[in-house]
Design a protein around this motif. Structure first.
Motif, PDB file in Angstrom:
ATOM      1  N   MET A 106      -4.758  -2.519   3.660  1.00 53.06           N
ATOM      2  CA  MET A 106      -6.089  -2.584   3.045  1.00 53.06           C
ATOM      3  C   MET A 106      -6.068  -3.248   1.660  1.00 53.06           C
ATOM      4  SD  MET A 106      -7.043   1.312   1.996  1.00 53.06           S
ATOM      5  CE  MET A 106      -6.023   2.311   0.934  1.00 53.06           C
ATOM      6  N   TYR A 107      -4.905  -3.683   1.226  1.00 57.53           N
ATOM      7  CA  TYR A 107      -4.846  -4.444  -0.028  1.00 57.53           C
ATOM      8  C   TYR A 107      -5.257  -5.902   0.212  1.00 57.53           C
ATOM      9  CZ  TYR A 107      -2.488  -0.582  -2.381  1.00 57.53           C
ATOM     10  OH  TYR A 107      -2.209   0.639  -2.949  1.00 57.53           O
ATOM     11  N   GLU A 124     -10.376 -10.428  -0.815  1.00 57.59           N
ATOM     12  CA  GLU A 124     -10.518 -10.619   0.629  1.00 57.59           C
ATOM     13  C   GLU A 124      -9.326 -10.018   1.380  1.00 57.59           C
ATOM     14  OE1 GLU A 124     -10.722 -14.382   3.793  1.00 57.59           O
ATOM     15  OE2 GLU A 124     -10.694 -14.744   1.628  1.00 57.59           O
ATOM     16  N   LEU A 125      -9.616  -9.435   2.544  1.00 57.72           N
ATOM     17  CA  LEU A 125      -8.571  -8.819   3.359  1.00 57.72           C
ATOM     18  C   LEU A 125      -7.873  -9.860   4.238  1.00 57.72           C
ATOM     19  CD1 LEU A 125     -10.658  -5.693   4.420  1.00 57.72           C
ATOM     20  CD2 LEU A 125      -8.755  -5.703   2.799  1.00 57.72           C
ATOM     21  N   THR A 128      -5.991 -11.178  10.060  1.00 59.18           N
ATOM     22  CA  THR A 128      -5.337 -10.743  11.295  1.00 59.18           C
ATOM     23  C   THR A 128      -5.414  -9.234  11.526  1.00 59.18           C
ATOM     24  OG1 THR A 128      -3.206 -10.735  10.132  1.00 59.18           O
ATOM     25  CG2 THR A 128      -3.725 -12.689  11.429  1.00 59.18           C
ATOM     26  N   ASN A 129      -5.709  -8.432  10.478  1.00 59.44           N
ATOM     27  CA  ASN A 129      -5.909  -6.991  10.713  1.00 59.44           C
ATOM     28  C   ASN A 129      -7.081  -6.450   9.894  1.00 59.44           C
ATOM     29  OD1 ASN A 129      -4.795  -6.909   8.167  1.00 59.44           O
ATOM     30  ND2 ASN A 129      -2.866  -5.980   8.799  1.00 59.44           N
ATOM     31  N   GLU A 130      -8.095  -7.280   9.710  1.00 63.04           N
ATOM     32  CA  GLU A 130      -9.229  -6.920   8.854  1.00 63.04           C
ATOM     33  C   GLU A 130      -9.981  -5.695   9.360  1.00 63.04           C
ATOM     34  OE1 GLU A 130     -12.161  -9.878   6.837  1.00 63.04           O
ATOM     35  OE2 GLU A 130     -13.130  -9.183   8.671  1.00 63.04           O
ATOM     36  N   GLY A 131     -10.205  -5.589  10.681  1.00 61.72           N
ATOM     37  CA  GLY A 131     -10.960  -4.453  11.222  1.00 61.72           C
ATOM     38  C   GLY A 131     -10.299  -3.127  10.900  1.00 61.72           C
ATOM     39  N   MET A 269       0.335 -12.030   6.169  1.00 64.15           N
ATOM     40  CA  MET A 269       0.539 -12.197   4.730  1.00 64.15           C
ATOM     41  C   MET A 269       1.989 -12.586   4.434  1.00 64.15           C
ATOM     42  SD  MET A 269      -1.653  -8.800   3.631  1.00 64.15           S
ATOM     43  CE  MET A 269      -1.493  -8.858   1.869  1.00 64.15           C
ATOM     44  N   LYS A 270       2.174 -13.406   3.390  1.00 69.32           N
ATOM     45  CA  LYS A 270       3.534 -13.866   3.038  1.00 69.32           C
ATOM     46  C   LYS A 270       4.375 -12.725   2.464  1.00 69.32           C
ATOM     47  CE  LYS A 270       5.156 -17.413   3.268  1.00 69.32           C
ATOM     48  NZ  LYS A 270       5.977 -17.906   4.412  1.00 69.32           N
ATOM     49  N   GLN A 271       3.717 -11.795   1.807  1.00 71.76           N
ATOM     50  CA  GLN A 271       4.430 -10.647   1.256  1.00 71.76           C
ATOM     51  C   GLN A 271       3.497  -9.456   1.190  1.00 71.76           C
ATOM     52  OE1 GLN A 271       5.685 -10.772  -2.888  1.00 71.76           O
ATOM     53  NE2 GLN A 271       7.512  -9.555  -2.468  1.00 71.76           N
ATOM     54  N   LYS A 272       4.035  -8.256   1.392  1.00 71.05           N
ATOM     55  CA  LYS A 272       3.249  -7.033   1.276  1.00 71.05           C
ATOM     56  C   LYS A 272       4.182  -5.930   0.791  1.00 71.05           C
ATOM     57  CE  LYS A 272       1.480  -5.018   4.916  1.00 71.05           C
ATOM     58  NZ  LYS A 272       0.655  -4.697   6.100  1.00 71.05           N
TER      59      LYS A 272
END
Length: 308
Positions: A106-107, A124-125, A128-131, A269-272
């Motif tokens: 959710m970040y 913006e989220l 690919t997993n916005e929902g 995302m490239k990094q999380k």
């Protein structure tokens, strides 16, 4: 305390129940048939009947990047309904304590790593997993709103990094990365395949924590709930590349083939990487190294999953 655990049959829930006998709590762990979280009336009736002192909300529709892309409606609607139903019923019935399990997805997608708790809704989220992420943001905010309206409520959210471990799913269409890679490499070894493909260039970085460590954290949090921040990241505070995860799994499995990269596939995302500053101040640290966690997960895969 009498604690209601939702999602008791999921990976996180089963790890919590495996650790629970070490602590002096009464655990209610209904199946989805016994407690349908999508039915608001049934949720309220269950809480009125059982009167838990606390709720740990670990239920959710979860899956990897393929599942999120294929079923965004289900991931948004069902996760949001479950969160709203259990939180509103708990508040109305008078449950004082609530531990909400959210997700680092959710970040914001473009946020600078490491990701601090203050970044929620600051961008913006990831599409690919916005929902799923929208549902998690909603439950997290609702906990905050309930606390702001009623000082007798302690409704708090933990934000785990990616998880893996015993009781994981190893279905290639529905599992997260590490269990999917374990199955992929194990099957490649058995089939004597000489090479394995990795989605993208393998340089995206991810943070995965062994799920039993999260269960250990949760019971630590229960003992120190008043001091726990409203929203708290729970993870390692360090990450690895996708390539490094593949290499570690290959070492554990004993696969000696080579890896190729499919640059046409999505990588997310490239990094999380979570910021663990508040977690350290709260006084908790993970216990299981990546190699040890993958080894235990592979042993579970061989003994339980392969023999089902």
């Amino acid at each position: 305390m009498k604690i209601l655990l939702t999602g008791a049959n999921g990976m996180v829930g089963r790890n919590i129940l495996a650790v629970a006998p070490n602590y002096d709590h009464e655990m209610l762990a209904p199946t989805s048939r016994e407690l349908n979280l999508l039915d608001a009336g049934a949720v309220r009736q269950y809480l009125e009947q059982h009167q838990p002192d606390m709720i740990i909300h670990a239920a959710g529709i979860v899956g990897g990047i393929q599942a999120n892309i294929a079923q965004p409606v289900k991931f948004l609607v069902e996760n949001m309904q479950m969160g709203l139903n259990i939180l509103t019923a708990a508040n109305e019935v008078g449950v004082a304590k609530f531990l909400n399990l959210s997700s680092s997805c959710m970040y914001p997608r473009d946020a600078i790593n490491p990701l601090s708790e203050e970044l929620i809704l600051k961008g913006e989220l990831e599409p690919t997993n916005e929902g799923y992420a929208l549902a998690k943001v909603t439950s997290t905010r609702l906990c905050e709103y309930i606390c702001s309206e009623n000082p007798d409520r302690f409704y708090k959210t933990i934000i785990p990094c990616n998880l893996y471990g015993r009781f994981d799913k190893f279905d290639p269409n529905h599992s997260h990365m590490i269990p999917a890679v374990i199955r992929k490499i194990d099957e490649a070894k058995k089939a004597q395949k000489q090479e394995i493909d990795i989605w993208g260039d393998g340089e995206a970085r991810r943070e995965f924590m062994y799920a039993e460590d999260l269960a250990d954290f949760i019971f630590y949090a229960l003992d120190n709930f008043a001091e726990m921040p409203q929203n708290l990241n729970v993870g390692l505070g360090t990450d690895y590349t996708i390539n490094e995860y593949y290499q570690t799994v290959a070492e554990v499995v004993g696969y000696a083939g080579k890896f190729t990269h499919d640059l046409s596939k999505p990588v997310g995302m490239k990094q999380k990487l979570i910021d663990d500053t508040k977690l350290k101040s709260f006084g908790w640290r993970y216990k299981t190294s990546l190699h040890d966690g993958i080894k235990k997960t592979y042993e579970f895969y061989l003994s339980e999953y392969c023999n089902e």
